[in-house]
Design a protein around this motif. Structure first.
Motif, PDB file in Angstrom:
ATOM      1  N   PHE A 172       8.369  15.359   8.146  1.00  0.00           N
ATOM      2  CA  PHE A 172       9.707  14.980   7.687  1.00  0.00           C
ATOM      3  C   PHE A 172       9.649  14.394   6.273  1.00  0.00           C
ATOM      4  N   SER A 173       8.622  13.571   6.010  1.00  0.00           N
ATOM      5  CA  SER A 173       8.538  12.878   4.725  1.00  0.00           C
ATOM      6  C   SER A 173       8.236  13.833   3.577  1.00  0.00           C
ATOM      7  N   PHE A 174       7.210  14.656   3.739  1.00  0.00           N
ATOM      8  CA  PHE A 174       6.814  15.534   2.646  1.00  0.00           C
ATOM      9  C   PHE A 174       7.815  16.678   2.442  1.00  0.00           C
ATOM     10  N   PHE A 175       8.360  17.210   3.523  1.00  0.00           N
ATOM     11  CA  PHE A 175       9.390  18.240   3.374  1.00  0.00           C
ATOM     12  C   PHE A 175      10.644  17.631   2.758  1.00  0.00           C
ATOM     13  N   GLY A 176      10.966  16.405   3.150  1.00  0.00           N
ATOM     14  CA  GLY A 176      12.127  15.740   2.582  1.00  0.00           C
ATOM     15  C   GLY A 176      11.982  15.455   1.104  1.00  0.00           C
ATOM     16  N   ALA A 177      10.719  15.342   0.644  1.00  0.00           N
ATOM     17  CA  ALA A 177      10.449  15.115  -0.776  1.00  0.00           C
ATOM     18  C   ALA A 177      10.168  16.430  -1.504  1.00  0.00           C
ATOM     19  N   ASP A 178      10.495  17.557  -0.849  1.00  0.00           N
ATOM     20  CA  ASP A 178      10.306  18.901  -1.422  1.00  0.00           C
ATOM     21  C   ASP A 178       8.851  19.228  -1.714  1.00  0.00           C
ATOM     22  N   ASN A 221      -1.895  26.458  -0.802  1.00  0.00           N
ATOM     23  CA  ASN A 221      -1.758  25.092  -1.288  1.00  0.00           C
ATOM     24  C   ASN A 221      -1.201  24.189  -0.190  1.00  0.00           C
ATOM     25  N   ASP A 222      -2.024  23.277   0.289  1.00  0.00           N
ATOM     26  CA  ASP A 222      -1.606  22.344   1.338  1.00  0.00           C
ATOM     27  C   ASP A 222      -2.396  21.050   1.188  1.00  0.00           C
ATOM     28  N   PRO A 223      -2.147  20.299   0.105  1.00  0.00           N
ATOM     29  CA  PRO A 223      -2.980  19.131  -0.203  1.00  0.00           C
ATOM     30  C   PRO A 223      -2.905  18.015   0.831  1.00  0.00           C
ATOM     31  N   TYR A 224      -1.843  17.976   1.624  1.00  0.00           N
ATOM     32  CA  TYR A 224      -1.697  16.895   2.600  1.00  0.00           C
ATOM     33  C   TYR A 224      -1.970  17.369   4.030  1.00  0.00           C
ATOM     34  N   ALA A 225      -2.590  18.532   4.157  1.00  0.00           N
ATOM     35  CA  ALA A 225      -3.013  19.078   5.462  1.00  0.00           C
ATOM     36  C   ALA A 225      -1.861  19.134   6.449  1.00  0.00           C
ATOM     37  N   LEU A 226      -0.682  19.526   5.986  1.00  0.00           N
ATOM     38  CA  LEU A 226       0.483  19.569   6.873  1.00  0.00           C
ATOM     39  C   LEU A 226       0.361  20.702   7.893  1.00  0.00           C
ATOM     40  N   ARG A 227      -0.289  21.787   7.533  1.00  0.00           N
ATOM     41  CA  ARG A 227      -0.477  22.870   8.504  1.00  0.00           C
ATOM     42  C   ARG A 227      -1.333  22.398   9.676  1.00  0.00           C
ATOM     43  N   ARG A 228      -2.394  21.687   9.364  1.00  0.00           N
ATOM     44  CA  ARG A 228      -3.252  21.175  10.429  1.00  0.00           C
ATOM     45  C   ARG A 228      -2.489  20.203  11.316  1.00  0.00           C
ATOM     46  N   GLY A 286      14.028   5.706   2.582  1.00  0.00           N
ATOM     47  CA  GLY A 286      14.296   6.707   1.560  1.00  0.00           C
ATOM     48  C   GLY A 286      14.005   8.127   1.980  1.00  0.00           C
ATOM     49  N   VAL A 287      13.525   8.342   3.205  1.00  0.00           N
ATOM     50  CA  VAL A 287      13.213   9.691   3.692  1.00  0.00           C
ATOM     51  C   VAL A 287      14.440  10.302   4.352  1.00  0.00           C
ATOM     52  N   ASP A 288      14.797  11.510   3.935  1.00  0.00           N
ATOM     53  CA  ASP A 288      15.928  12.230   4.519  1.00  0.00           C
ATOM     54  C   ASP A 288      15.374  13.270   5.496  1.00  0.00           C
ATOM     55  N   VAL A 289      15.453  12.958   6.790  1.00  0.00           N
ATOM     56  CA  VAL A 289      14.909  13.840   7.821  1.00  0.00           C
ATOM     57  C   VAL A 289      15.637  15.174   7.857  1.00  0.00           C
ATOM     58  N   VAL A 343       0.855  -1.192   0.000  1.00  0.00           N
ATOM     59  CA  VAL A 343       0.000   0.000   0.000  1.00  0.00           C
ATOM     60  C   VAL A 343       0.886   1.236   0.000  1.00  0.00           C
ATOM     61  N   SER A 344       0.718   2.097  -0.981  1.00  0.00           N
ATOM     62  CA  SER A 344       1.565   3.284  -1.104  1.00  0.00           C
ATOM     63  C   SER A 344       1.118   4.366  -0.130  1.00  0.00           C
ATOM     64  N   PHE A 345       2.075   4.906   0.611  1.00  0.00           N
ATOM     65  CA  PHE A 345       1.823   6.102   1.410  1.00  0.00           C
ATOM     66  C   PHE A 345       1.838   7.309   0.477  1.00  0.00           C
ATOM     67  N   HIS A 346       2.857   7.392  -0.359  1.00  0.00           N
ATOM     68  CA  HIS A 346       2.948   8.379  -1.433  1.00  0.00           C
ATOM     69  C   HIS A 346       3.994   7.876  -2.411  1.00  0.00           C
ATOM     70  N   ASP A 347       3.726   8.071  -3.704  1.00  0.00           N
ATOM     71  CA  ASP A 347       4.626   7.489  -4.697  1.00  0.00           C
ATOM     72  C   ASP A 347       6.030   8.079  -4.657  1.00  0.00           C
ATOM     73  N   LYS A 348       6.191   9.265  -4.048  1.00  0.00           N
ATOM     74  CA  LYS A 348       7.518   9.859  -3.931  1.00  0.00           C
ATOM     75  C   LYS A 348       8.175   9.549  -2.584  1.00  0.00           C
ATOM     76  N   ILE A 349       7.449   8.843  -1.732  1.00  0.00           N
ATOM     77  CA  ILE A 349       7.966   8.607  -0.383  1.00  0.00           C
ATOM     78  C   ILE A 349       8.131   7.129  -0.078  1.00  0.00           C
TER      79      ILE A 349
END
Length: 690
Positions: free
Chosen positions: A461-467, A474-481, A518-521, A348-354
């Motif tokens: 860490f994951s989404f910021f690490g993937a730029d 624009n905050d599609p993954y609700a990171l601010r929340r 693969g995540v660079d913290v 199950v993919s968490f995100h294709d870039k992560i």
């Protein structure tokens, strides 16, 4: 003379969640339109149903007031040529104002003479201005917009009719091919087209056509009907406010009724039953007086009571089909152990870039372990946390959550208990999603709070690490929340956590356990800390904290969220209670400014043998006493404020930038040591103490 004006926009059924915001928007836009056009009025009534948005303006003025005004034109040197004749600029200006150059006067503005004309502007009549209300309708915006036929115009749903009635006179305008008139539509099935004689007749006329246009009155009717059914059956029904609002915006003529389902479905967890009834069918669930869920429901029909039994039976069939699916998934899911579902998460993919959801759980387990050590959990709590972090997403691949996604976490708790796991583990799995909104409920258990933090930190860490860093709105993954949730949880639990220390520890531990996936913290680590600091700013703003205090603490050298909030509270309290607050902050700020001149900040040795006066020794001893005492932000803060007379005496008697290089450097070191004690409070240069 005053008037009443009715504006009704008749449309295809609007989604229920859009109705209330839409009528509020229309009312505000109409209010602004009247104010912009200087049309006085007494009040505005608003009405809404799924098929109409309506405002009625009461006590509307007959016309705009007449006004006298001075219109400013070009400078005198531009209005007159070298021979004193009017230029084209002056002639054009006067013509535009409806006067001749003979009406021009000159007035000085800030040392320069300008052309002015005095004119009387007669107010326009209300009948002349109201057709422009068309622009109010055309300017409205909605979360979803539609085009229809070959038109480019967009609205929430196609417009079918418009009522535009001033007293008993139609105010004409058109939108696309719909002409405003005095004809409205009654209930789609029970009513018919009808003429509105005058705005005051609006509610009564439509009530005769089985439409209750007053949303609040309609809601109260629904509420009373529900309570009547509950009283007749000795049931306890507490209508959910959001559901009541939604149902109210689905109907024009409400009639409540009750139904039932087979008692065998009560073996399913009640969260599943409630979700099926409330979220999927818009039913109100029922309990007995002891609080036990009953195999009954209450729903609301958009119509009268005719053939209501048939309506109830139809709704029962729909609900039964839903519950039959739920029973199947509930029984089927229990055929496999938790480890079976955990293994499925590898695909199950968490995100294709992560990476996968399984890899995410591995990272969260490591982050949770680092947090547990930092916060100081007991061994039992660490054990339960580790187990919860190793399995907490397993319910995502169960049949029940596949059918009812809103039950993620809830079913994880249920299935975990059925598999004889510790209750603490089960609770943490349910709580890790919390808070699910900016001001939503927080986790209550310690293990659940840490797991929620770990999951949210991993997302950052994951989404910021993937730029994939939020920008603008624009905050599609609700990171601010989620970052705001981190701030709220740490504050609620009173936990200290240095963000930079956490990042370093997590990065090291992930490398040690080869669990990074693969995540660079460390990538964009500063941006992560700034992102969270911005959420601290949001939290403090919500607490009505002074802007300068907010900026002071979020620009602190301290990355401890709890310390930032504590520092803001200390500054806020001192500002209102300490008479010497201004002097103290100015003294500490002076230390900060001068210490910035110290170019050597690695070796901060202070040699007391180089002191030339008592003030240096006195400051040295006070600073050392702060360093040697039990340290916490509050104690440091109080002691630093109390240093004001010592610091003032020091600067009165000491020239920091001495000609002797060794003395100068020693004094800069002394101030830098003190500065390092001040900076965890914040950047006091941001404080306004005038």
């Amino acid at each position: 003379m005053t008037h009443n004006y009715l504006l009704e926009i008749g449309i295809e059924e609007i989604p229920a969640h859009i109705v209330t915001p839409s009528i509020n928007q229309l009312k505000k836009r109409v209010t602004d339109f009247l104010k912009d056009n200087k049309l006085a009025f007494d009040s505005i009534d608003s009405f809404s149903t799924p098929r109409r948005l309506t405002v009625r303006i009461n006590g509307l003025a007959d016309q705009q007031p007449d006004v006298e005004e001075d219109a400013k034109g070009p400078a005198k040197k531009i209005a007159l040529d070298d021979e004193g004749n009017w230029t084209k600029a002056a002639i054009g200006f006067s013509r535009g104002q409806g006067v001749t150059p003979d009406d021009i006067t000159f007035k000085e503005v800030k040392g320069t003479e300008y052309v002015f004309v005095h004119k009387e502007v007669k107010g326009k009549s209300v009948t002349e201005l109201l057709p422009q209300i068309k622009s109010v309708i055309e300017a409205m915006n909605f979360p979803t917009m539609m085009k229809w036929a070959d038109y480019d115009f967009k609205f929430v749903r196609p417009i079918r009719w418009i009522v535009s009635l001033l007293d008993n006179e139609v105010i004409p305008f058109s939108i696309l091919d719909v002409k405003a008139g005095n004809q409205t539509e009654g209930h789609r099935f029970l009513g018919h087209e009808v003429e509105i004689k005058q705005p005051a007749d609006y509610e009564a006329t439509l009530k005769d056509q089985f439409v209750l246009v007053d949303a609040q009155a309609r809601k109260e009717l629904i509420r009373s009907q529900i309570h009547q059914i509950a009283d007749d059956n000795n049931w306890d029904v507490q209508p959910n406010a959001d559901l009541l609002e939604e149902v109210n915006n689905l109907v024009e003529w409400p009639t409540a009724f009750s139904g039932s389902f087979n008692t065998k479905y009560l073996d399913i967890p009640e969260e599943v039953l409630i979700t099926s009834m409330r979220d999927h069918q818009r039913f109100f669930f029922v309990r007995d007086q002891a609080g036990k869920l009953l195999p009954n429901f209450i729903s609301v029909r958009n119509g009268n009571s005719e053939f209501i039994d048939n309506v109830a039976r139809g709704n029962e069939k729909v609900l039964t089909a839903r519950l039959e699916d739920a029973a199947f998934f509930y029984n089927e899911d229990q055929q496999h152990p938790i480890d079976y579902y955990v293994e499925k998460l590898k695909k199950v993919s968490f995100h294709d870039k992560i990476g996968s959801m399984y890899e995410k759980m591995n990272r969260v387990r490591v982050i949770a372990d680092v947090l547990a050590n930092s916060i100081g959990l007991s061994q039992d709590e660490k054990h339960d946390l580790s187990r919860a972090a190793s399995i907490y997403k397993f319910d995502l691949v169960t049949g029940m959550v596949g059918e009812f996604p809103e039950l993620q976490g809830v079913m994880g708790e249920k299935y975990t208990l059925l598999n004889d796991e510790n209750a603490s583990v089960a609770t943490a799995i349910r709580e890790h999603y919390m808070p699910t909104s900016a001001n939503g409920d927080l986790p209550e258990s310690t293990v659940g709070s840490v797991l929620a933090l770990a999951d949210k930190f991993d997302n950052l860490f994951s989404f910021f690490g993937a730029d994939m860093i939020p920008s603008g709105s624009n905050d599609p993954y609700a990171l601010r929340r989620q970052a705001f949730g981190i701030v709220r949880i740490l504050k609620e639990q009173n936990w200290h956590l240095q963000l930079n220390v956490l990042q370093e520890a997590v990065s090291k531990q992930l490398d040690t356990e080869n669990a990074a996936g693969g995540v660079d913290v460390n990538k964009n680590a500063n941006e992560v800390r700034q992102f969270i600091s911005d959420r601290v700013r949001q939290w403090l703003d919500n607490q009505k904290t002074d802007h300068d205090i907010v900026e002071t603490v979020v620009n602190s050298s301290n990355t401890d969220i709890l310390n930032m909030i504590t520092a803001a509270q200390l500054l806020k309290e001192s500002r209102t209670t300490d008479d010497k607050f201004k002097d103290s902050i100015e003294a500490l700020t002076r230390v900060l400014r001068i210490s910035e001149k110290n170019e050597n900040k690695n070796d901060l040795t202070v040699d007391s043998k180089l002191f030339n006066n008592d003030s240096e020794t006195e400051l040295f001893n006070h600073v050392k006493s702060i360093q040697d005492a039990d340290r916490d932000l509050k104690n440091d803060y109080e002691k630093l404020l109390a240093l004001e007379p010592v610091i003032s005496k020091y600067f009165d008697e000491t020239m920091v930038m001495d000609k002797d290089e060794s003395i100068k450097n020693n004094r800069l070191n002394q101030l830098t040591v003190l500065s390092n004690l001040i900076k965890p409070i914040g950047d006091l240069n941001q404080m306004i103490v005038k």
